[in-house]
Design a protein around this motif. Structure first.
Motif, PDB file in Angstrom:
ATOM      1  N   ARG A 100       0.819  -1.219   0.000  1.00  0.00           N
ATOM      2  CA  ARG A 100       0.000   0.000   0.000  1.00  0.00           C
ATOM      3  C   ARG A 100       0.853   1.270   0.000  1.00  0.00           C
ATOM      4  O   ARG A 100       0.430   2.321   0.439  1.00  0.00           O
TER       5      ARG A 100
ATOM      6  N   ASP B 191      -6.390   2.093   2.387  1.00  0.00           N
ATOM      7  CA  ASP B 191      -6.879   0.775   1.984  1.00  0.00           C
ATOM      8  C   ASP B 191      -7.943   0.978   0.914  1.00  0.00           C
ATOM      9  O   ASP B 191      -9.111   1.225   1.223  1.00  0.00           O
TER      10      ASP B 191
ATOM     11  N   SER C  33      -3.545   1.665  -5.185  1.00  0.00           N
ATOM     12  CA  SER C  33      -3.292   1.207  -3.820  1.00  0.00           C
ATOM     13  C   SER C  33      -1.875   1.504  -3.354  1.00  0.00           C
ATOM     14  O   SER C  33      -1.641   1.725  -2.161  1.00  0.00           O
TER      15      SER C  33
END
Length: 391
Positions: free
Chosen positions: A33, A181, A186
């Protein structure tokens, strides 16, 4: 030939060489992430984080067109890497609007990564020698891997008036939440950042008037021609990410399709199907049209700067509208190819599905969303005011 003119091809070639690695790291980028250390190291080695740094600090200070070409290639490898690089590079350019003392601190290493939270969700309190900064900023792209971060915040003056200011602070003084998230983009690590009771010296705080570039009073305004209109410059560095993603979609689709059967039909090779050929050509031509639009607005931006002139309202509105159209058209190109892709496209190991999700997610960015951008452009075409200050 000057230093910055000779440096661009080298950076571009180096970036092209790491495109496969960035694409291969796509799944790991999503899992983390944020950009993996390997991606940052590859981009650093290629010279990406020097392209907007002034030459006097060891940077390359490339013109916006060459910055855009490099950012396109990064996004062709990986959308998250392209978006974060865009933020770090464009905010480094913003840092050149700060006083010399601040620039000497920020650009001391010659290569720098700067993120920014530009929604004024913080406060500044004036104290002797500077300000005390407090606040929380959401969607702060790349803040976890940055060296510095710009924070927009409001200050209340003695007369009761409120003013928006922009404080730039070291990353070490910022708390970053683990709250990013999302289904697309991402790896951008656009987490929430927080600063509490931080003293920021006055030379690292500027007001909105400084952010209104094209004033000819920057140190390098007449040296290298980088005194761009801020919003137009930001838009011109955002658009390459969408173009790079769409180019990746065309490339990946064309590589994977030959020899694939069309399920539940008699077609043993989808590449032989006329509908596939037509749709691929449509997608490729949308991308090419977007590249042509970008070439035009980059020429206008640089041409005005070289002439020592400001962009007109019509030109600024056109740039915003055309960037909005690029966001729309590149997304359509990717969707066109996704719609005729095989079921294996949805596997996370397939880079195409990541391109599809990244461009879908990035298409709703507030400044880039096609509806608002095209509205501003259309208003000006009708002889009206643009209806926004963000042009």
């Amino acid at each position: 030939m000057t230093t910055f003119e000779s440096a661009a091809p080298g950076v571009l070639d180096a970036v092209k060489e790491i495109v496969p690695a960035l694409r291969s790291n796509g799944l790991e980028t999503e899992k983390q992430r944020k950009l993996p250390d390997e991606n940052i190291a590859l981009l650093e080695k290629a010279g990406v984080f020097r392209i907007a740094v002034p030459e006097r600090f060891g940077g390359l200070d490339l013109p916006v067109a060459e910055q855009a070409e490099i950012l396109t290639e990064i996004a062709r490898g990986d959308g998250s890497s392209g978006w974060v690089s865009m933020v770090w590079v464009s905010t480094a350019w913003i840092a050149t609007l700060y006083p010399d003392k601040a620039q000497e601190e920020i650009f001391a290493g010659g290569s720098v990564r700067i993120s920014g939270g530009f929604t004024p969700s913080g406060t500044l309190k004036e104290v002797d020698g500077g300000y005390i900064l407090n606040g929380t900023w959401r969607f702060n792209t790349g803040v976890g891997g940055a060296d510095w971060n710009v924070h927009a915040a409001m200050v209340e003056r003695e007369d009761g008036q409120h003013e928006e200011l922009f404080a730039i602070v070291p990353r070490a003084d910022i708390s970053v939440a683990d709250d990013w998230d999302v289904f697309g983009a991402s790896g951008t690590g656009s987490a929430t950042s927080t600063v509490k009771d931080l003293f920021v010296p006055a030379h690292r705080v500027v007001d909105a008037s400084v952010y209104d570039a094209s004033t000819r009073d920057r140190w390098n305004a007449d040296l290298n021609g980088r005194n761009y209109n801020l919003t137009s410059y930001i838009l011109a560095t955002c658009a390459p990410v969408y173009i790079g993603l769409a180019k990746a979609a065309v490339e990946i689709f064309a590589e994977r399709t030959p020899g694939k059967a069309v399920a539940y039909t008699e077609w043993t090779d989808q590449a032989q199907h006329p509908h596939t050929q037509i749709q691929l050509a449509v997608a490729a031509n949308k991308v090419a049209a977007c590249e042509a639009l970008a070439e035009k607005w980059l020429s206008v931006i640089q041409g005005r700067e070289d002439a020592g002139e400001k962009l007109t309202v019509e030109e600024k509105a056109t740039i915003r509208g055309q960037v909005g159209y690029v966001v729309q058209a590149t997304k359509e190109a990717v969707e066109t190819l996704y719609a005729i892709s095989s079921a294996s496209t949805i596997l996370r190991s397939n880079p195409f599905q990541r391109v599809f999700r990244d461009i879908t997610a990035l298409s709703v960015h507030g400044l880039l969303t096609p509806v608002s951008s095209l509205e501003a452009h259309g208003r000006v075409l009708l002889g009206l005011e643009p209806g926004t200050d963000y042009i």
